[in-house]
Design an enzyme around this catalytic site. Structure first.
Site, PDB file in Angstrom:
ATOM      1  CG  ASN A   9       1.658  -4.323  32.027  1.00 27.04           C
ATOM      2  OD1 ASN A   9       2.333  -5.319  32.291  1.00 27.04           O
ATOM      3  ND2 ASN A   9       0.551  -4.000  32.684  1.00 27.04           N
ATOM      4  CE  LYS A  11      -2.355  -5.614  31.218  1.00 26.25           C
ATOM      5  NZ  LYS A  11      -3.769  -5.275  31.262  1.00 26.25           N
ATOM      6  CG  HIS A  95      -1.658  -2.926  36.339  1.00 29.19           C
ATOM      7  ND1 HIS A  95      -2.826  -3.643  36.218  1.00 29.19           N
ATOM      8  CD2 HIS A  95      -1.423  -2.366  35.134  1.00 29.19           C
ATOM      9  CE1 HIS A  95      -3.269  -3.519  34.980  1.00 29.19           C
ATOM     10  NE2 HIS A  95      -2.431  -2.749  34.294  1.00 29.19           N
ATOM     11  CD  GLU A  97      -4.541  -6.459  34.593  1.00 31.83           C
ATOM     12  OE1 GLU A  97      -3.374  -6.881  34.527  1.00 31.83           O
ATOM     13  OE2 GLU A  97      -5.154  -6.002  33.607  1.00 31.83           O
ATOM     14  CD  GLU A 167      -2.753   1.266  33.074  1.00 30.27           C
ATOM     15  OE1 GLU A 167      -2.343   1.093  31.924  1.00 30.27           O
ATOM     16  OE2 GLU A 167      -2.727   0.388  33.951  1.00 30.27           O
ATOM     17  N   GLY A 173      -8.158  -3.540  28.644  1.00 31.67           N
ATOM     18  CA  GLY A 173      -8.437  -4.814  27.992  1.00 31.67           C
ATOM     19  C   GLY A 173      -9.860  -4.930  27.470  1.00 31.67           C
ATOM     20  CB  SER A 213      -8.437  -0.006  25.032  1.00 32.39           C
ATOM     21  OG  SER A 213      -9.019  -1.092  25.753  1.00 32.39           O
TER      22      SER A 213
HETATM   23  P1  PGA Z   1      -4.675  -2.691  27.689  1.00 34.92           P
HETATM   24  O1  PGA Z   1      -3.949  -2.727  29.142  1.00 34.92           O
HETATM   25  O2  PGA Z   1      -3.836  -1.797  26.823  1.00 34.92           O
HETATM   26  O3  PGA Z   1      -4.678  -4.114  27.246  1.00 34.92           O
HETATM   27  O4  PGA Z   1      -6.046  -2.142  27.913  1.00 34.92           O
HETATM   28  C1  PGA Z   1      -3.360  -1.582  29.684  1.00 34.92           C
HETATM   29  C2  PGA Z   1      -2.759  -1.886  31.027  1.00 34.92           C
HETATM   30  O5  PGA Z   1      -3.373  -2.649  31.793  1.00 34.92           O
HETATM   31  O6  PGA Z   1      -1.661  -1.397  31.364  1.00 34.92           O
END
Ligand code: PGA
Length: 250
Positions: A9, A11, A95, A97, A167, A173, A213
């Site tokens: 992903n 983003k 997601h 976010e 997640e 992140g 992560s």
């Molecule tokens: P990350 O993000 O691997 O940077 O923690 C995962 C995601 O939000 O899908």
């Protein structure tokens, strides 16, 4: 039985030139990979370039979001048929976010998922608890509620076009990956929820990805867990070498 998926992903990262450079570097690295499906989710602007780059390779293209209406006066939104037209086979939905910053709810997740699967896409539906919810001992309850709210009304056939991504928001992140034990416990909880709503055949078939992560050095221990069927990778999917290393986890 369940074919693993490694999905990246991106983003809000990468221009067209950066997208092309990514695929030029990734594709030679993953020749011969057969143990998993590979999915890349660029931003909307780079979808058709990514689809062009991925043509004839093992990589499928995903959007990061979609709107449920087929067309109309919805400024800024993108419909399922536009994504299909751009070369997408998948879309991410719900997601964290989107839930946190753009008011996504279980209800909008359900509407988007219905539109996506009816329009021929495979939906990767995200769930996951916040740190405060985990600290309050509510992680399982929160995730069960999201799974029921977002996916509770689908038929078994519809659900076969859905993959769940667990997640935990505190792991996204942050560099703080859930331990394989925590992830496996939550994946089991999600599978149990699907079992209760949809029965054993859906529960056995549905793929549940872990996200938060994921890096080249922790993917193998996560993938050893029985109920982890792949990964949704954010930061580490932006670099072709680290994404390739994650794809080649085994
Ligand atoms: P990350 O993000 O691997 O940077 O923690 C995962 C995601 O939000 O899908």
């Amino acid at each position: 039985m369940r074919r693993p998926i490694i999905a990246g992903n991106w983003k809000m990262f990468k221009t067209l030139a950066e997208t092309r450079a990514f695929f030029d570097a990734l594709i030679p690295e993953i020749q011969g990979v057969e143990h998993c499906e590979i999915v890349v989710a660029p931003p909307f602007t780079a979808l058709s370039a990514a689809a062009e780059e991925a043509e004839g390779t093992r990589v499928s293209i995903s959007a990061q979001d979609v709107f449920w209406e087929p067309q109309g006066a919805f400024t800024g939104e993108i419909a399922v048929r536009m994504l299909v037209d751009a070369g997408c086979a998948y879309t991410i939905i719900g997601h964290s976010e989107r839930r946190q910053f753009f008011a996504e709810t279980d209800e909008t997740v359900e509407r988007k998922t219905r539109a996506a699967i009816n329009g021929g896409l495979h939906a990767i539906v995200c769930v996951g608890e916040m740190l405060t919810e985990r600290d309050a001992g509510q992680a399982a309850a929160v995730v069960r509620h999201q799974v029921k709210g977002g996916l509770g009304k689908f038929s078994e056939t519809e659900l076969s076009r859905v993959t769940i991504a667990y997640e935990p928001v505190w792991a996204i992140g942050t560099g703080r990956t859930a331990t394989p034990e925590i992830a496996e416990e939550m994946h089991l909880e999600i599978r149990k929820t699907i079992l209760e709503i949809h029965g054993p055949s859906s529960a056995g078939a549905i793929r549940i990805l872990y996200g938060g992560s994921v890096k080249p050095d922790n993917i193998a221990s996560l993938m050893k867990c029985d109920d982890i069927d792949g990964a949704l990778v954010g930061g580490a999917s932006l670099d072709p070498a680290s994404f390739a290393a994650i794809i080649k986890y085994s």
